[in-house]
Design a protein around this motif. Sequence first.
Motif, PDB file in Angstrom:
ATOM      1  N   HIS A  56     -13.990  -6.845  43.661  1.00 22.07           N
ATOM      2  CA  HIS A  56     -14.646  -5.949  42.715  1.00 22.07           C
ATOM      3  C   HIS A  56     -14.788  -4.518  43.211  1.00 22.07           C
ATOM      4  O   HIS A  56     -15.216  -3.655  42.441  1.00 22.07           O
ATOM      5  N   GLY A  57     -14.482  -4.261  44.472  1.00 20.27           N
ATOM      6  CA  GLY A  57     -14.749  -2.946  45.054  1.00 20.27           C
ATOM      7  C   GLY A  57     -13.530  -2.102  45.342  1.00 20.27           C
ATOM      8  O   GLY A  57     -13.592  -1.191  46.159  1.00 20.27           O
ATOM      9  N   GLY A  58     -12.404  -2.409  44.728  1.00 19.85           N
ATOM     10  CA  GLY A  58     -11.241  -1.568  44.907  1.00 19.85           C
ATOM     11  C   GLY A  58     -10.171  -2.120  45.834  1.00 19.85           C
ATOM     12  O   GLY A  58      -9.187  -1.452  46.111  1.00 19.85           O
ATOM     13  N   SER A  79     -15.393   1.002  47.901  1.00 17.44           N
ATOM     14  CA  SER A  79     -15.289   2.252  47.146  1.00 17.44           C
ATOM     15  C   SER A  79     -15.881   2.196  45.745  1.00 17.44           C
ATOM     16  O   SER A  79     -15.882   3.199  45.035  1.00 17.44           O
ATOM     17  N   SER A  80     -16.402   1.057  45.328  1.00 13.48           N
ATOM     18  CA  SER A  80     -16.983   0.954  43.986  1.00 13.48           C
ATOM     19  C   SER A  80     -18.478   1.280  44.010  1.00 13.48           C
ATOM     20  O   SER A  80     -19.212   0.756  44.846  1.00 13.48           O
ATOM     21  N   GLN A  82     -20.439   0.266  41.730  1.00 12.30           N
ATOM     22  CA  GLN A  82     -21.074  -0.828  40.998  1.00 12.30           C
ATOM     23  C   GLN A  82     -21.755  -1.801  41.952  1.00 12.30           C
ATOM     24  O   GLN A  82     -21.125  -2.376  42.834  1.00 12.30           O
ATOM     25  N   GLY A 119     -18.782   5.080  46.454  1.00 13.70           N
ATOM     26  CA  GLY A 119     -18.856   3.664  46.776  1.00 13.70           C
ATOM     27  C   GLY A 119     -20.257   3.262  47.201  1.00 13.70           C
ATOM     28  O   GLY A 119     -21.238   3.947  46.914  1.00 13.70           O
TER      29      GLY A 119
END
Length: 128
Positions: A56-58, A79-80, A82, A119
């Motif tokens: 989910h984080g790139g 890098s996310s 969210q 991020g």
Amino acid sequence: MDTMSVTVAPAQSTSVAGARDSTRDFLAGLSYPIPAEAADTVLLVVSELVTNALRHGGGTCTLDLTAHPDTIEVAVHDSSPQAPRMRTPDLNGKTGGFGWPMVNHLARTTSITPRPSGGKTVRALLPR
């Protein structure tokens, strides 16, 4: 007790297995070893946080492990922006939803911190 820190970049191997191997090496190198059950808990949390960051984080992340006198700190940077969220687990096995509640149950504390460069960092502090 020792305080020891290591940065692991799973992006080099792009695998959760690589992060687990690095975590095993880190734990084995501690001056004061932790019990097997605590080590298994650290490995489980590393697996979950790195999996979520890669999914989910790139697709890339960095893992930092720090041994404190009474705890092991697991920090995963991706890098996310969210944040992980609690959601109803999918009992049919298609979309997950079990990991973040499990991490929160196993850890003394968890935190999510935005990074100045973008991020976030997700931290879990686990009993040693």
